[in-house]
Motif scaffolding. Structure first.
Motif, PDB file in Angstrom:
ATOM      1  N   LYS A 264       3.354   1.221  11.245  1.00 62.70           N
ATOM      2  CA  LYS A 264       4.618   1.519  10.571  1.00 62.70           C
ATOM      3  C   LYS A 264       4.502   1.318   9.060  1.00 62.70           C
ATOM      4  O   LYS A 264       5.025   2.120   8.287  1.00 62.70           O
ATOM      5  CB  LYS A 264       5.748   0.668  11.156  1.00 62.70           C
ATOM      6  N   ILE A 265       3.800   0.276   8.642  1.00 65.37           N
ATOM      7  CA  ILE A 265       3.609   0.029   7.203  1.00 65.37           C
ATOM      8  C   ILE A 265       2.832   1.173   6.568  1.00 65.37           C
ATOM      9  O   ILE A 265       3.228   1.719   5.537  1.00 65.37           O
ATOM     10  CB  ILE A 265       2.907  -1.323   6.963  1.00 65.37           C
ATOM     11  N   PHE A 266       1.715   1.562   7.197  1.00 66.49           N
ATOM     12  CA  PHE A 266       0.913   2.651   6.643  1.00 66.49           C
ATOM     13  C   PHE A 266       1.674   3.981   6.698  1.00 66.49           C
ATOM     14  O   PHE A 266       1.553   4.811   5.800  1.00 66.49           O
ATOM     15  CB  PHE A 266      -0.433   2.781   7.364  1.00 66.49           C
ATOM     16  N   GLY A 267       2.467   4.185   7.743  1.00 68.21           N
ATOM     17  CA  GLY A 267       3.266   5.407   7.835  1.00 68.21           C
ATOM     18  C   GLY A 267       4.258   5.520   6.687  1.00 68.21           C
ATOM     19  O   GLY A 267       4.377   6.578   6.058  1.00 68.21           O
ATOM     20  N   THR A 268       4.975   4.430   6.401  1.00 69.83           N
ATOM     21  CA  THR A 268       5.929   4.478   5.287  1.00 69.83           C
ATOM     22  C   THR A 268       5.207   4.587   3.953  1.00 69.83           C
ATOM     23  O   THR A 268       5.703   5.221   3.025  1.00 69.83           O
ATOM     24  CB  THR A 268       6.874   3.262   5.288  1.00 69.83           C
ATOM     25  N   PHE A 269       4.009   4.000   3.854  1.00 69.93           N
ATOM     26  CA  PHE A 269       3.221   4.113   2.626  1.00 69.93           C
ATOM     27  C   PHE A 269       2.777   5.561   2.406  1.00 69.93           C
ATOM     28  O   PHE A 269       2.841   6.084   1.289  1.00 69.93           O
ATOM     29  CB  PHE A 269       2.012   3.171   2.680  1.00 69.93           C
ATOM     30  N   ILE A 270       2.364   6.227   3.490  1.00 71.97           N
ATOM     31  CA  ILE A 270       1.980   7.636   3.392  1.00 71.97           C
ATOM     32  C   ILE A 270       3.179   8.473   2.946  1.00 71.97           C
ATOM     33  O   ILE A 270       3.055   9.322   2.060  1.00 71.97           O
ATOM     34  CB  ILE A 270       1.417   8.162   4.734  1.00 71.97           C
ATOM     35  N   LEU A 271       4.347   8.234   3.546  1.00 70.72           N
ATOM     36  CA  LEU A 271       5.542   8.977   3.146  1.00 70.72           C
ATOM     37  C   LEU A 271       5.832   8.757   1.662  1.00 70.72           C
ATOM     38  O   LEU A 271       6.116   9.703   0.919  1.00 70.72           O
ATOM     39  CB  LEU A 271       6.742   8.570   4.001  1.00 70.72           C
ATOM     40  N   PHE A 272       5.750   7.525   1.227  1.00 72.51           N
ATOM     41  CA  PHE A 272       5.959   7.173  -0.181  1.00 72.51           C
ATOM     42  C   PHE A 272       4.980   7.940  -1.072  1.00 72.51           C
ATOM     43  O   PHE A 272       5.376   8.560  -2.064  1.00 72.51           O
ATOM     44  CB  PHE A 272       5.789   5.655  -0.331  1.00 72.51           C
ATOM     45  N   LEU A 273       3.687   7.926  -0.707  1.00 72.71           N
ATOM     46  CA  LEU A 273       2.678   8.637  -1.498  1.00 72.71           C
ATOM     47  C   LEU A 273       2.893  10.148  -1.486  1.00 72.71           C
ATOM     48  O   LEU A 273       2.713  10.819  -2.509  1.00 72.71           O
ATOM     49  CB  LEU A 273       1.272   8.318  -0.985  1.00 72.71           C
TER      50      LEU A 273
END
Length: 183
Positions: free
Chosen positions: A51-60
């Protein structure tokens, strides 16, 4: 160098591209492994990382899209028309799938009664109430999106490998690579 030019996406776009590519590979493989792991503290840990990496990808991705609209794009005039059309479809579908899969994963987590934290720090406001009856449907749809994303990613990867090893006569590999083909 930092911004795009006629022949290159520029350093900033290249960094966004390759970081997101690595994170998507991580997400695809951890997501698949999560679907076959038995429930355990280790699985919970990996779900949280996912979930952390998923939201980070969305942010990027959102920053990358902003950067892309702020900059010029390298010229595609030398590419055959069909090549340009297929490339545009694959790229736009990749962006769409990454954004939709992340939002849908958030909905899935919230339907399962779990919070999602943007970058692991800020709790995302609930977009849906807990609904354990709907959770399996959300999970199945997330898996379907995963398959679409994996397929589209592989198509994109094959295209990149083709350009890298076919002599890159249109300069496609060179535009996004830190290490251009030396042929």
């Amino acid at each position: 160098m930092y911004k795009a030019s006629e022949n290159s996406w520029g350093l900033i776009a290249k960094i966004f591209h390759w970081i997101v590519a690595i994170l998507i590979i991580w997400q695809l493989f951890t997501g698949f492994n999560l679907s076959i792991l038995e429930f355990s503290p280790q699985k919970i840990f990996f779900i949280e990382l996912h979930k952390i990496f998923g939201t980070f990808i969305l942010f990027l991705i959102l920053i990358r899209l902003g950067w892309r609209f702020y900059n010029i794009s390298p010229s595609n005039e030398k590419l055959p028309k069909m090549h340009r059309i297929i490339s545009m479809i694959v790229h736009n579908f990749l962006y769409f799938l990454v954004i939709v899969t992340t939002i849908q994963g958030t909905l899935m987590s919230q339907a399962g009664g779990f919070d999602v934290k943007l970058l692991g720090l800020i709790t995302v406001p609930r977009l849906i109430a807990e609904n354990l009856n709907m959770y399996p449907s959300f999970k199945s749809f997330h898996y379907f999106l995963w398959m679409l994303l994996l397929t589209t990613f592989v198509i994109h990867l094959i295209g990149g490998i083709y350009h890298r090893f076919s002599g890159d006569k249109f300069g496609v590999w060179k535009r996004m690579s830190f290490w251009p083909n030396k042929r």
